[in-house]
Design an enzyme around this catalytic site. Structure first.
Site, PDB file in Angstrom:
ATOM      1  N   MET A 134     -60.897 -51.835  47.916  1.00 13.13           N
ATOM      2  CA  MET A 134     -61.244 -51.697  46.677  1.00 13.13           C
ATOM      3  C   MET A 134     -61.859 -50.313  46.183  1.00 13.13           C
ATOM      4  O   MET A 134     -62.004 -49.514  47.117  1.00 13.13           O
ATOM      5  CB  MET A 134     -62.299 -52.650  46.019  1.00 13.13           C
ATOM      6  N   CYS A 135     -62.178 -49.932  44.849  1.00 20.22           N
ATOM      7  CA  CYS A 135     -62.438 -48.582  44.610  1.00 20.22           C
ATOM      8  C   CYS A 135     -63.680 -49.051  43.830  1.00 20.22           C
ATOM      9  O   CYS A 135     -64.071 -50.159  43.452  1.00 20.22           O
ATOM     10  CB  CYS A 135     -61.438 -47.974  43.861  1.00 20.22           C
ATOM     11  N   ARG A 136     -64.201 -47.975  43.112  1.00 25.52           N
ATOM     12  CA  ARG A 136     -65.461 -47.908  41.961  1.00 25.52           C
ATOM     13  C   ARG A 136     -65.065 -46.957  41.133  1.00 25.52           C
ATOM     14  O   ARG A 136     -64.601 -45.858  41.398  1.00 25.52           O
ATOM     15  CB  ARG A 136     -66.653 -47.631  42.793  1.00 25.52           C
TER      16      ARG A 136
END
Length: 263
Positions: free
Chosen positions: A1-3
C-alpha cells in the site's frame, strides 16, 4: 500500500503539510499508524502543486525514500501553494520504471494517486484494455497497476465525466474485473478533491485554513473524520460530501443517494 494526501486552502509551505506535523506524510514513509498492508513506504515519493495562475501543476518525484532526499527538504521549506497532492509509495517488486512509478500522475490540470493494489495484475485487467485508445496505453508513464487505473480515469475525464464520476466508475469497473482489489483513489484539479475508499483508510479535516484529505491523520487534531469504506468523497476548500458506493453487481447506477454535505 501507499500513503497519500491532498490539500486545498490558504497558501502554505509544502513542509507545513508534508514534513512538519508529528505524523506527517514524511513520517508515514516509515511509521504509518493506520496502514493495513505493508509497513515501509520507501519505493519512491512525489508531490504535485499549483502555483499562481498556471492551471498545470508542477511535480517533484523520486524513486528513493522521501527521508533520503535533502533537495526535497529545501523545497518543502520555501515552496508555497494553495493546492497539492502528494504520496509515498510502498515497498514493492523491483521494476524499471523508477520515479515514473511514483504518484502523483498528471495530465493537464489533474493530479492522481492510487493507494492500493489490483488483485491479479496484470492479467485481471487485460479485458479492460480494449476500452482504452491505443495511444493512451502507449503513453502510460509506468507499467504498473496504478498507471493503468490512471489511464482508465483519464479516459473518462477526457470523455467529459466530472472528477467524482470518473473515480467512482473506475473503482467499480476495476473492482468487478479484479475482486479483492484495494482501490483508494485520489484526484484533484487544484479546485476540488475527489477520492474513493475501497479497502483502506481515508480521513479528512476541514478548518479555517482549508481541507485536507489523507490516508491517515498527520496529527491528533480531534476534528479529523474517518471516511467509511466503499465511499466516494468530493471536497472543496470548505465542504466535504460523502456518497456511498454500490457494489459492482448492484444496479447500473454507480452511486447511491447522496448524504447531506459535511462541513
Amino acid at each position: 500500500m501507499c500513503r497519500h494526501l491532498a490539500y486545498l486552502g490558504h497558501e502554505e509551505p509544502l513542509g507545513r503539510l508534508l514534513t512538519e506535523p508529528p505524523h506527517s506524510l514524511y513520517r508515514q514513509s516509515w511509521a504509518p499508524r493506520h496502514q493495513r498492508h505493508g509497513t515501509v513506504n520507501a519505493d519512491g515519493f512525489g508531490v504535485g502543486w499549483y502555483a499562481g495562475d498556471d492551471p498545470a501543476p508542477a511535480r517533484y518525484r523520486r524513486a528513493g525514500p522521501i527521508w533520503a532526499d535533502q533537495s526535497f527538504a529545501d523545497l518543502a521549506r520555501v515552496v508555497r501553494t494553495s493546492a497539492l497532492l502528494a504520496a509515498v509509495r510502498d515497498a514493492t517488486l523491483a521494476g524499471a520504471d523508477a520515479e515514473a512509478a511514483a504518484a502523483p500522475y498528471a495530465s493537464g490540470s489533474w493530479l492522481f494517486s492510487h493507494n492500493g493494489a489490483v488483485k491479479g495484475w496484470p492479467r485481471s485487467l487485460a479485458p479492460l484494455t480494449p476500452t482504452l485508445p491505443a495511444a493512451d496505453l502507449l503513453a502510460m508513464e509506468a507499467r504498473n497497476d496504478s498507471a493503468f487505473v490512471w489511464a482508465l480515469v483519464l479516459a473518462r475525464l477526457r470523455a467529459g465525466d466530472d472528477e467524482s464520476q470518473a473515480l467512482a466508475d473506475t473503482a467499480l469497473e476495476v473492482a468487478e474485473a479484479a475482486p479483492g482489489s484495494r482501490l483508494n483513489l485520489l484526484l484533484t484539479n487544484g479546485e476540488t478533491i475527489a477520492a474513493t475508499t475501497w479497502g483502506d483508510t481515508l480521513w479528512y479535516l476541514t478548518s479555517s485554513r482549508g481541507t485536507v484529505v489523507a490516508s491517515e491523520p498527520y496529527d491528533d487534531d480531534p476534528r479529523w473524520q474517518e471516511v467509511p469504506d466503499r465511499t466516494l468523497l468530493a471536497a472543496s476548500r470548505t465542504d466535504v460530501l460523502l456518497t456511498p458506493l454500490k457494489e459492482p453487481s448492484d444496479a447500473a447506477s454507480a452511486l447511491a443517494p447522496s448524504k447531506e454535505p459535511r462541513t
